[in-house]
Design an enzyme around this catalytic site. Structure first.
Site, mmCIF file in Angstrom:
data_model
loop_
_atom_site.group_PDB
_atom_site.id
_atom_site.type_symbol
_atom_site.label_atom_id
_atom_site.label_comp_id
_atom_site.label_asym_id
_atom_site.label_seq_id
_atom_site.Cartn_x
_atom_site.Cartn_y
_atom_site.Cartn_z
ATOM 1 N N HIS A 39 0.806 -1.229 0.000
ATOM 2 C CA HIS A 39 0.000 0.000 0.000
ATOM 3 C C HIS A 39 0.834 1.271 0.000
ATOM 4 C CE1 HIS A 39 0.963 -0.043 4.273
ATOM 5 N NE2 HIS A 39 0.585 1.212 4.329
HETATM 6 C C1 UD1 Z 1 -2.243 5.145 6.278
HETATM 7 C C2 UD1 Z 1 -0.942 5.553 6.982
HETATM 8 C C3 UD1 Z 1 0.101 4.450 6.827
HETATM 9 C C4 UD1 Z 1 -0.463 3.127 7.289
HETATM 10 C C5 UD1 Z 1 -1.730 2.827 6.516
HETATM 11 C C6 UD1 Z 1 -2.355 1.526 6.946
HETATM 12 C C7 UD1 Z 1 -0.425 7.956 6.999
HETATM 13 C C8 UD1 Z 1 0.455 8.987 6.438
HETATM 14 N N1 UD1 Z 1 -0.373 6.765 6.395
HETATM 15 O O1 UD1 Z 1 -1.952 5.098 4.879
HETATM 16 O O2 UD1 Z 1 1.205 4.775 7.629
HETATM 17 O O3 UD1 Z 1 0.497 2.110 7.051
HETATM 18 O O4 UD1 Z 1 -2.670 3.886 6.757
HETATM 19 O O5 UD1 Z 1 -3.471 1.250 6.194
HETATM 20 O O6 UD1 Z 1 -1.122 8.203 7.957
HETATM 21 N N2 UD1 Z 1 -9.571 4.591 2.349
HETATM 22 C C9 UD1 Z 1 -10.741 3.869 2.264
HETATM 23 N N3 UD1 Z 1 -11.316 3.447 3.412
HETATM 24 C C10 UD1 Z 1 -10.800 3.732 4.620
HETATM 25 C C11 UD1 Z 1 -9.600 4.472 4.688
HETATM 26 C C12 UD1 Z 1 -8.988 4.887 3.548
HETATM 27 O O7 UD1 Z 1 -11.249 3.599 1.194
HETATM 28 O O8 UD1 Z 1 -11.384 3.329 5.649
HETATM 29 C C13 UD1 Z 1 -8.926 5.069 1.117
HETATM 30 C C14 UD1 Z 1 -9.127 6.566 0.981
HETATM 31 O O9 UD1 Z 1 -9.738 6.855 -0.193
HETATM 32 C C15 UD1 Z 1 -7.752 7.175 1.022
HETATM 33 C C16 UD1 Z 1 -6.810 5.991 0.805
HETATM 34 O O10 UD1 Z 1 -7.549 4.818 1.174
HETATM 35 O O11 UD1 Z 1 -7.552 8.152 0.058
HETATM 36 C C17 UD1 Z 1 -5.590 6.129 1.647
HETATM 37 O O12 UD1 Z 1 -5.923 6.336 3.033
HETATM 38 P P1 UD1 Z 1 -5.003 7.246 3.990
HETATM 39 O O13 UD1 Z 1 -5.446 7.147 5.386
HETATM 40 O O14 UD1 Z 1 -4.887 8.594 3.415
HETATM 41 O O15 UD1 Z 1 -3.581 6.618 3.879
HETATM 42 P P2 UD1 Z 1 -3.126 5.114 3.812
HETATM 43 O O16 UD1 Z 1 -2.523 4.874 2.485
HETATM 44 O O17 UD1 Z 1 -4.222 4.188 4.260
#
Ligand code: UD1
Length: 424
Positions: A239
């Site tokens: 990811h």
């Molecule tokens: C975040 C953390 C990372 C961790 C990871 C675990 C930061 C900088 N990064 O990255 O350290 O390893 O989580 O998963 O905080 N999304 C969904 N559903 C959700 C949550 C997110 O669909 O419940 C999608 C959203 O559209 C979002 C994307 O996933 O744009 C990324 O989510 P985000 O929390 O921004 O960062 P991660 O890549 O998950």
């Protein structure tokens, strides 16, 4: 004594759960000691759980609360997704109101996600009265460094550590990193790893998961000698933006997995960010990938399959069950490097570095520096040789709570002796 803990994203939930359990044990013991079960007890710890909502859907958040027996958050900030700046700023704005209303003695933040940084920054600048009183900040999983500032998590770690009053370290490298950055040693506490507390607490329960059946990973009767033998399989998670945001890099990683996926199924638990990139980049993964629903009703035809098998993100117990029984894990997650080390499962990390060197020195982890294919080959013939890192024994949360209670009492007595001179 009032402790406020923050969770936001998937890897936070298993780090906080054992701390909440330790607080509950403390309060039970306290009630018994007072001789007034159920009655008000002076030293009872009041706990407030705040969920920022960085991860918000059932697969990334809700199912973890159920699996880990976490209480419903007392406050849900509901921030959702956004750019780093937007997400961090939104958490800060909403979290400040919570701190002003709750006035906790200690704010506990865990890990290295945007929620960790945002909430520690708010707590560090808060002033609850004319004397400038603010909560102490406790960072769980302090001191880890990849020395790669292109990782958003590295920025989050460095800043959070420098804002924190109490730094709880999971491995020796953390102590060295913090000391070399000038953090005073009296703030640093080597306590072990609360993520491993959760793993040890739920390792047996993970076998109640039906994920192996749902993915068709159990051998048929008569196959492999017994009726319920588990077939060899690999487990994959990716990811990190540096791995999945660029089409060519992502395709290279999948190519590195081809040899393994010709020998056995590779279960790919797909993070939402990665799912989106697969769609956006129009990756032609269908030749080797069969999508399989793991929540709800599932086909169990995976048994005869090889190739890479895409699934939705897994619940904690399903994923733990899959890790426990896998032949090899390939990942870019930090936490999974630690969990496989503890389980003794070979792990290939698809990154240039790791902030968790103990997983290589003591554990089963290898960085795929010269190519994923070669790292997988080496790891498949790996022969034991790993030992559990120091203090990864299931008691980290209790050690943390002991330090928090002691620090709180010291702070209270120093405030009473010279109320106007106290600073953190
Ligand atoms: C975040 C953390 C990372 C961790 C990871 C675990 C930061 C900088 N990064 O990255 O350290 O390893 O989580 O998963 O905080 N999304 C969904 N559903 C959700 C949550 C997110 O669909 O419940 C999608 C959203 O559209 C979002 C994307 O996933 O744009 C990324 O989510 P985000 O929390 O921004 O960062 P991660 O890549 O998950």
């Amino acid at each position: 004594m009032k402790i406020l803990s923050v969770v936001g994203a998937r890897p936070n939930f298993m780090k906080v759960a054992p701390i909440i359990a330790a607080i509950a044990r403390h309060n039970d013991k306290d009630a018994v000691a007072s001789g007034e079960p159920g009655g008000p007890v002076a030293t009872t710890i009041q706990h407030v759980l705040v969920h920022t909502g960085q991860h918000y859907d059932d697969l990334m958040s809700g199912s973890f609360f159920r699996d880990l027996n976490l209480p419903k958050p007392d406050v849900h900030l509901g921030v959702g997704s956004g750019s780093h700046a937007a997400q961090t700023a939104e958490i800060m704005k909403r979290f400040e109101n919570v701190l002003v209303a709750e006035k906790p003695d200690i704010v506990v933040v865990v890990g290295d996600v945007n929620s960790t940084l945002a909430c520690s920054l708010v707590a560090a600048k808060l002033s609850l009265d004319s004397a400038g009183t603010r909560p102490s900040i406790a960072h769980v999983e302090a001191g880890l460094r990849s020395f790669d500032r292109s990782m958003p998590e590295e920025i989050n770690r460095i800043i959070t550590d420098h804002l924190s009053d109490l730094l709880f370290v999971t491995e020796q490298s953390g102590i060295q990193n913090l000391c070399s950055e000038g953090i005073p040693t009296h703030r640093i506490h080597f306590v072990g790893n609360t993520m491993i507390d959760s793993l040890l607490a739920f390792r047996d329960k993970a076998d109640t998961s039906t994920i192996l059946d749902r993915l068709g990973l159990r051998a048929q009767a008569g196959e492999n000698g017994t009726s319920n033998a588990i077939r060899p399989y690999g487990l994959l998670t990716l990811h990190r933006p540096s791995n999945v945001d660029n089409r060519e890099i992502f395709l290279n990683i999948l190519t590195g997995l081809e040899e393994l996926s010709q020998d056995c199924p590779v279960i790919f638990s797909v993070h939402p960010r990665t799912r989106r990139r697969i769609e956006e980049c129009g990756l032609d993964v269908h030749s080797c990938v069969t999508s399989t629903k793991t929540n709800g009703h599932t086909q169990s035809s995976g048994a005869s399959r090889t190739g890479i098998i895409l699934t939705d993100p897994m619940s904690y117990l399903d994923f733990l069950c899959l890790m426990k029984h896998s032949t090899i894990v390939v990942t870019d997650s930090g936490g999974i490097q630690e969990e496989t080390t503890c389980l003794g499962i070979p792990c290939v990390t698809v990154r240039e570095n790791t902030e968790r060197p103990v997983t290589i020195e003591n554990g089963t982890n290898e960085i795929a520096k010269d190519g994923i294919k070669y790292a997988i080959r080496r790891q498949l013939v790996r022969k034991g040789g790993n030992k559990a890192p120091e203090k990864w024994d299931g008691r980290a949360a209790q050690r943390i709570l002991d330090v928090l209670v002691r620090a709180h009492n010291e702070r209270r007595s120093s405030q009473q002796s010279s109320p106007l001179q106290w600073t953190t």
